[in-house]
Design an enzyme around this catalytic site. Sequence first.
Site, PDB file in Angstrom:
ATOM      1  N   LYS A 162      46.842  40.354  47.022  1.00  0.00           N
ATOM      2  CA  LYS A 162      45.704  40.195  46.521  1.00  0.00           C
ATOM      3  C   LYS A 162      46.388  39.872  44.739  1.00  0.00           C
ATOM      4  O   LYS A 162      46.138  41.026  44.735  1.00  0.00           O
ATOM      5  CB  LYS A 162      44.379  40.304  46.921  1.00  0.00           C
ATOM      6  CG  LYS A 162      43.620  39.193  46.019  1.00  0.00           C
ATOM      7  CD  LYS A 162      41.846  39.997  46.822  1.00  0.00           C
ATOM      8  CE  LYS A 162      40.603  39.069  46.633  1.00  0.00           C
ATOM      9  NZ  LYS A 162      39.106  39.136  47.346  1.00  0.00           N
TER      10      LYS A 162
ATOM     11  N   SER B 204      37.749  35.322  49.830  1.00  0.00           N
ATOM     12  CA  SER B 204      38.971  35.821  48.547  1.00  0.00           C
ATOM     13  C   SER B 204      39.730  35.700  48.840  1.00  0.00           C
ATOM     14  O   SER B 204      40.615  35.212  48.154  1.00  0.00           O
ATOM     15  CB  SER B 204      37.752  35.891  47.640  1.00  0.00           C
ATOM     16  OG  SER B 204      38.314  37.490  47.484  1.00  0.00           O
TER      17      SER B 204
ATOM     18  N   SER C 286      34.988  38.728  52.700  1.00  0.00           N
ATOM     19  CA  SER C 286      36.770  38.014  52.224  1.00  0.00           C
ATOM     20  C   SER C 286      37.760  38.448  51.895  1.00  0.00           C
ATOM     21  O   SER C 286      38.779  38.232  51.837  1.00  0.00           O
ATOM     22  CB  SER C 286      36.604  39.101  50.082  1.00  0.00           C
ATOM     23  OG  SER C 286      35.978  37.916  49.568  1.00  0.00           O
TER      24      SER C 286
END
Lengths: 69, 473
Positions: free
Chosen positions: B79, B154, B178
């Site tokens: 990420k 996310s 997330s």
Amino acid sequence: MTSEDLKRQLEVTQGGHVIPEAALESYATQLDHYERLLREAASRLTPDDEPAAFTAMLATQAGPEHDDG
Amino acid sequence: MVEASEDLVVTADAISRGDLSAEAATERSLMRLEAEGRSLGAVVTLTPDPALEAARACDRARAAGRRLGPLHGVPLAHKDLFYRAGRRCTFGSPILADHAPETTATVLTRLDAAGAVDLGTLALSEFAFSPTGYNRHFGHPKNPWNPAHVPGGSSSGPAIAVASGHVAGALGTDTGGSVRHPAAACGVTGLKPTLGRVSRHGVGPLSASLDCVGPIARTARDCARLLNVISGADARDATASPLAVPDYEAGLDGRLDGVTIAIPQDYYLEVLADELHPILEESRAALRARGARLVQTRAPDMALANTLGQMVMAAEAARVHAPWLAARRGDYAEVVRSRIEPGLFVSARQYLDSLSLRSHVLREYLDTAFAEADLVHLPAFTIPVPTIDETTADPAKAAPVLGALTHCTRGINFLGLPALSLPAGFTANGLPAAFQLVGRPFAEALLLKAGHAFQCETDWHRREPPSAAAATP
């Protein structure tokens, strides 16, 4: 709490604000909801309660596989 | 020559044996990320030159009889919230489009030391907000099972890349679900560790009291390997727990004899979509088949945990974002801004009361949802994975959909507990369905043991989305 309250708070903490009225009104409603819920729950608190109790509680719940040596 | 498998452990073992070169595995991952990964909106920045150089160094080391560590030569990408000195780290926002940190995240340093090859950074929701992956600035990432559907967020890029077989593992962060949302939506395995189990030094902050770093991979065993590497105390992060790190792979024997798993009723199940009930029941049957005992318990009303968590998150996020909100308010999507700005008005008393209540809420949860059980079995989502249109077209209609995505995840972050999302089937729309197992504090070893046992009994984690199946040689 009203949007005017929030504007005054921003003047003090930020020296001004760029948040539109509609957003401030929505936030005021949301913050009132938070406060109501918090007041009900805060009756559980004593003067001895503190945020650090939480991480201490996590650690005391850990199993024996986490012991050194 | 063996092709890279999507299993991280299998890939690592193949490279260690010399059946697959790190360079070949890295070239393959880079090629697939560049082609399919970009088209699915999973990629932010690829760094092929240093990645290939690192892979060749791994191959040279192996030729010299040296193994760098348990991830020797395994290509990974993470990420875009983990710092690597000198590499841009955008947090999914144009405000940080040119942000190049001077430090490297502890977790990346540990992965480097274990021999992993870092390919670059993967997509996320703007500033790690949004359970769907929505990012107004970089485009909505797509679910590899059906591009009309959300991939979850996310940590959307990591889950897309793992589900599609572009990489065998990736790190995400989990503040309200997330890691678990995208893992569930994309049909892969995702672990949110106990708060403090993994260092957050060099990780873009959302909410210091809630943020956790966790792995996304195809299997629970893969997650165990990654957690072994990234866990533990860190002199650069005072909030990282000093508790010893057990070997998370050691207990993966496929059995759950003597393990009791609770199924809390009420809050979690009363809003569950009808078609998810049989899927969850099948997942419980699979756990039972491996020796687990399942019992029903009562779930406390999670509204309090959710609201307190929201207040803490907003206050802490507002501290980080106040300067940017003042200078570049227009560079935030409305849905993101409206979750941060209320935090500008949370008082010190409200903030401290919320955090002081946390141990009380945790105690109640352990006494009721867990009761005498070792683990808790929960839905991941209470609805099938929605379409992008359902979550973006009409804010009024989207709100309950977004709420259904976080209903079972958000409160777990306020409780600080570890949770593992496991693929468990498919809903009628052809999208993956999943469930969560939640553990007591620092019970990651048991969680992963249970996840592995479940995956010994089922093959949902072996299913591949159409794009990955088409690319398999």
